[in-house]
Enzyme design. Structure first.
Site, mmCIF file in Angstrom:
data_model
loop_
_atom_site.group_PDB
_atom_site.id
_atom_site.type_symbol
_atom_site.label_atom_id
_atom_site.label_comp_id
_atom_site.label_asym_id
_atom_site.label_seq_id
_atom_site.Cartn_x
_atom_site.Cartn_y
_atom_site.Cartn_z
ATOM 1 N N ARG A 249 0.862 -1.178 0.000
ATOM 2 C CA ARG A 249 0.000 0.000 0.000
ATOM 3 C C ARG A 249 0.904 1.235 0.000
ATOM 4 O O ARG A 249 1.929 1.257 0.690
ATOM 5 C CB ARG A 249 -0.908 0.038 1.235
ATOM 6 C CG ARG A 249 -2.072 -0.951 1.199
ATOM 7 C CD ARG A 249 -3.117 -0.564 0.143
ATOM 8 N NE ARG A 249 -4.266 -1.445 0.153
ATOM 9 C CZ ARG A 249 -4.409 -2.548 -0.602
ATOM 10 N NH1 ARG A 249 -3.449 -2.903 -1.432
ATOM 11 N NH2 ARG A 249 -5.496 -3.282 -0.527
ATOM 12 N N GLU A 278 -3.969 7.316 -4.661
ATOM 13 C CA GLU A 278 -4.190 6.642 -5.941
ATOM 14 C C GLU A 278 -5.480 7.174 -6.537
ATOM 15 O O GLU A 278 -6.481 7.239 -5.809
ATOM 16 C CB GLU A 278 -4.288 5.129 -5.751
ATOM 17 C CG GLU A 278 -2.955 4.514 -5.351
ATOM 18 C CD GLU A 278 -3.001 3.005 -5.213
ATOM 19 O OE1 GLU A 278 -4.046 2.402 -5.538
ATOM 20 O OE2 GLU A 278 -1.999 2.435 -4.778
ATOM 21 N N HIS A 297 -1.280 0.360 -9.744
ATOM 22 C CA HIS A 297 -1.806 -0.668 -8.817
ATOM 23 C C HIS A 297 -2.355 -1.876 -9.600
ATOM 24 O O HIS A 297 -3.557 -2.149 -9.569
ATOM 25 C CB HIS A 297 -2.888 -0.066 -7.907
ATOM 26 C CG HIS A 297 -3.105 -0.884 -6.648
ATOM 27 N ND1 HIS A 297 -3.495 -0.338 -5.448
ATOM 28 C CD2 HIS A 297 -3.000 -2.222 -6.409
ATOM 29 C CE1 HIS A 297 -3.619 -1.285 -4.534
ATOM 30 N NE2 HIS A 297 -3.318 -2.442 -5.093
HETATM 31 C C1 DGY Z 1 -5.388 -6.293 -2.611
HETATM 32 O O1 DGY Z 1 -6.157 -7.235 -2.850
HETATM 33 O O2 DGY Z 1 -5.299 -5.784 -1.495
HETATM 34 C C2 DGY Z 1 -4.559 -5.810 -3.737
HETATM 35 O O3 DGY Z 1 -3.908 -4.639 -3.448
HETATM 36 C C3 DGY Z 1 -5.382 -5.683 -5.002
HETATM 37 O O4 DGY Z 1 -4.497 -5.633 -6.081
#
Ligand code: DGY
Length: 333
Positions: A249, A278, A297
């Site tokens: 993240r 984002e 992402h």
């Molecule tokens: C998640 O599932 O947390 C991922 O970041 C999605 O790509």
């Protein structure tokens, strides 16, 4: 008997939702959140793809199938007195107020496991693309800047015998280590629950990982404990030739500190699949730095993975609506 109402916060391909649609009334949000400028000053500012249609369905909603772009917080829960489950189509649940769900006895589901390989693959893709200057070399070839085989052109970093620091030893961290072994990387691992030492895997403290790694790759969930885990101090502890890779993240990294560290040459580069915020605005300083590679992402973005994520999220919803335990619960309500 009336069918339960399920809010799906963003439009998904219809086949992915077939099992849900067979048993439930679906209220489906838009394909994408509107640009921030379009909702500034309205009640939907900062609310991802929540829109009039999905928000006004909250009073009759039995379930929410959310995406990581939509906050599910106390305001959402207060508007949904019938709600029986929140099911996130993601493994990370930092968009959901888990405490507010628990206070209301609402279980929260997520989609672990199914995106492990796709995300670990993308982590290696970032390491390789950045380390071997793949994008820059491809751009040069296309633009006619490939005048000869160049003995000292497009020189990158060697992976074999380099040291990869893996922060977080969940399923994705472990899958990255398996792939790294194939490239001859030595892995240092820092985690709350450290791995048993094994060939090519060395458990270490965070300070040792930062100071010894050629590449540092982040695989921790975002939580109050991990927010800005990589701050100015952590960056200063890294080697000047080091590469920072983030597929977890964005907010695990203090992005202002990262920009500063890159500008001053404290570390050599960053390869980021996740940013804060984002999407990252095109005017953001990270985009002006040639040693930075930013992706939108896409860690889990394979057809098979995304479809399985949606199906898992639907299974969590259906289980809760039948009064059964969620197959993949982060909290049980
Ligand atoms: C998640 O599932 O947390 C991922 O970041 C999605 O790509």
């Amino acid at each position: 008997m009336s069918r339960p109402t399920v809010i799906v916060t963003r439009a998904l391909p219809a086949p992915w939702l077939a099992a849900l649609a067979a048993e439930c009334e679906l209220v489906i949000g838009p394909a994408a959140p509107p640009p921030a400028s379009a909702v500034a000053g309205t009640r939907f500012a900062g609310r991802g793809a929540w829109c009039d249609a999905t928000w006004s369905a909250l009073p009759r909603a039995d379930a929410i199938l959310s995406l990581l772009t939509e906050p599910v917080d106390a305001a959402v829960l207060d508007a949904a007195p019938r709600l029986r489950v929140v099911s996130n189509m993601a493994v990370g649940v930092d968009n959901i107020d888990l405490a507010a769900c628990a206070a209301r006895g609402i279980p929260v589901g997520h989609t672990p496991g199914v995106l492990t390989d796709a995300t670990a693959d993308l982590t290696m893709a970032l390491v390789l693309a950045h380390g071997r200057r793949v994008l820059e070399a491809a751009d040069d070839a296309r633009a006619g800047r490939w005048s000869t085989w160049s003995p000292d052109g497009w020189l990158g970093r060697d992976l074999c015998d380099a040291t990869l620091g893996i922060v977080g030893w969940g399923q994705i961290g472990r899958a990255v280590a398996r792939r790294a072994a194939g490239f001859g990387l030595h892995c240092l691992v820092h985690s709350r629950t450290p791995p048993a030492p094994a060939a090519g895997i060395e458990p270490v403290g965070l300070a040792a990982l930062l100071s010894r790694s050629d590449i540092v790759s982040l695989h921790v969930p975002l939580s109050p404990q991990t927010r800005h885990l990589v701050d100015a101090r952590a960056l200063a502890a890294m080697q000047p030739h080091a590469l920072l890779v983030n597929t977890s993240r964005g907010a695990v990294v203090d992005q202002d500190a990262l920009v500063d560290a890159l500008r001053r040459g404290v570390i050599a580069g960053a390869a980021l699949d996740v940013t804060d915020p984002e999407p990252l605005p095109p005017t953001h300083p990270l985009f002006s730095l040639p040693q930075v590679l930013v992706l939108p992402h896409i860690g889990s973005a394979t057809l098979g993975t995304r479809r399985t994520m949606a199906e898992l999220a639907a299974r969590n919803v259906l289980a809760a609506l039948r009064g059964e335990p969620l197959p993949h619960a982060i909290t049980r309500g």
